[in-house]
Design a protein around this motif. Structure first.
Motif, short mmCIF file in Angstrom:
data_model
loop_
_atom_site.label_atom_id
_atom_site.label_comp_id
_atom_site.label_asym_id
_atom_site.label_seq_id
_atom_site.Cartn_x
_atom_site.Cartn_y
_atom_site.Cartn_z
N TRP A 1 1.30 4.80 -3.06
CA TRP A 1 0.93 6.21 -2.92
C TRP A 1 1.38 7.00 -4.15
O TRP A 1 2.47 6.80 -4.66
CB TRP A 1 1.57 6.83 -1.69
CG TRP A 1 1.21 6.28 -0.35
CD1 TRP A 1 2.08 5.87 0.61
CD2 TRP A 1 -0.10 6.11 0.22
NE1 TRP A 1 1.40 5.46 1.73
CE2 TRP A 1 0.06 5.58 1.51
CE3 TRP A 1 -1.37 6.36 -0.27
CZ2 TRP A 1 -1.02 5.31 2.35
CZ3 TRP A 1 -2.46 6.06 0.56
CH2 TRP A 1 -2.28 5.55 1.85
N GLN A 2 0.56 7.93 -4.57
CA GLN A 2 0.93 8.82 -5.68
C GLN A 2 1.39 10.19 -5.18
O GLN A 2 2.02 10.94 -5.90
CB GLN A 2 -0.24 8.97 -6.65
CG GLN A 2 -0.59 7.65 -7.35
CD GLN A 2 -1.64 7.81 -8.42
OE1 GLN A 2 -2.05 8.92 -8.76
NE2 GLN A 2 -2.10 6.70 -8.97
N ASP B 1 -5.15 8.53 -3.51
CA ASP B 1 -4.56 8.26 -2.19
C ASP B 1 -5.59 8.39 -1.07
O ASP B 1 -5.56 7.62 -0.10
CB ASP B 1 -3.38 9.20 -1.95
CG ASP B 1 -2.15 8.79 -2.76
OD1 ASP B 1 -2.27 7.87 -3.60
OD2 ASP B 1 -1.08 9.40 -2.56
N ASP C 1 4.91 10.41 0.51
CA ASP C 1 4.70 9.67 1.76
C ASP C 1 5.54 10.31 2.87
O ASP C 1 6.77 10.34 2.78
CB ASP C 1 5.10 8.21 1.55
CG ASP C 1 4.79 7.33 2.76
OD1 ASP C 1 4.36 7.86 3.80
OD2 ASP C 1 4.99 6.10 2.65
N ARG D 1 0.53 11.16 7.14
CA ARG D 1 0.71 10.12 6.14
C ARG D 1 1.22 10.65 4.81
O ARG D 1 2.11 10.06 4.19
CB ARG D 1 -0.61 9.37 5.91
CG ARG D 1 -1.19 8.72 7.14
CD ARG D 1 -0.23 7.72 7.80
NE ARG D 1 0.09 6.64 6.90
CZ ARG D 1 -0.61 5.50 6.83
NH1 ARG D 1 -1.68 5.33 7.58
NH2 ARG D 1 -0.24 4.55 6.00
N LEU D 2 0.65 11.77 4.33
CA LEU D 2 0.95 12.22 2.97
C LEU D 2 1.07 13.73 2.91
O LEU D 2 0.50 14.45 3.74
CB LEU D 2 -0.15 11.76 2.01
CG LEU D 2 -0.39 10.26 1.91
CD1 LEU D 2 -1.75 9.99 1.26
CD2 LEU D 2 0.72 9.58 1.13
N THR E 1 0.83 -1.21 0.00
CA THR E 1 0.00 0.00 0.00
C THR E 1 0.86 1.25 0.00
O THR E 1 0.63 2.19 -0.75
CB THR E 1 -0.94 0.00 1.22
OG1 THR E 1 -1.80 -1.13 1.15
CG2 THR E 1 -1.79 1.26 1.24
N ALA E 2 1.89 1.25 0.86
CA ALA E 2 2.78 2.42 0.95
C ALA E 2 3.44 2.69 -0.39
O ALA E 2 3.62 3.84 -0.78
CB ALA E 2 3.83 2.20 2.03
#
Length: 203
Positions: A31-32, A192, A35, A177-178, A27-28
């Protein structure tokens, strides 16, 4: 995909790790946006919302939070960013109910709760305006390595505020997270946020 299944199986058998851990890594890697897990502190603040009520980050636990620093007199990037996020929320559909956009004013002198409320709700009902003392705002921007500065405006009695434009995304547990920017395509944010929201906010 066949490759994805083989990758998870190899992770389980060769490395001896739980399958859940492999899925988290997968999953990590998908990410687009940028992170920032483990690189930014948890969501934490004590401010005043656009209803004039004292609030803390705990009031927004359970939702994926999008934190943005701006101000109501901003001539360009703030309205563009809020409009950008409004379209993202529309694209998420019902999943958007699990999000909370937090617009923190870097101009507390002019941005009263009333002014913030009028401004942010014109873009999207999911946006909450937050303000506080200059010291509280400065402490919060430093916490997330954001920056702002006050500069003279075109009129002698006016001023503008230059500020960084990162959009900090926290999971439902308040973990950073992002990081997005207004230049990131809406579909990247949708992608995301969908991953976060479809996993209950904390994949």
């Amino acid at each position: 995909m066949k490759f994805s299944r083989l990758a998870r199986l190899a992770c389980l058998l060769v490395l001896g790790m739980p399958l859940a851990a492999c899925q988290r890594n997968e999953t990590a890697a998908s990410w687009q946006l940028t992170d920032i897990s483990g690189h930014m502190p948890d969501l934490a603040f004590q401010l005043t919302n656009d209803q004039g009520k004292a609030v803390t980050a705990a009031d927004y636990r359970g939702k994926v939070a999008l934190l943005y620093f701006g101000y109501t007199h901003c001539p360009d990037v703030c309205p563009l960013t809020l409009a950008h996020l409004h379209v993202v929320m529309q694209k998420l559909g019902k999943l958007a109910e699990g999000t909370q956009i937090l617009f923190v004013s870097v101009d507390p002198q002019r941005d009263t709760p009333e002014a913030l409320h009028t401004y942010v709700t014109a873009f999207d009902p999911r946006v909450v305006g937050l303000t506080g003392s200059p010291a509280e705002i400065e402490a919060l921007t430093k916490r997330y390595r954001a920056a702002f500065s006050r500069e003279p405006g075109k009129a002698s009695d006016s001023y503008e505020v230059s500020h960084s434009s990162g959009i900090y995304i926290f999971d439902a547990g308040g973990k950073a997270r992002l990081l997005a920017t207004p230049d990131d395509a809406q579909d990247k944010l949708v992608h995301d946020l969908y991953l976060l929201l479809s996993a209950g906010g904390t994949p």
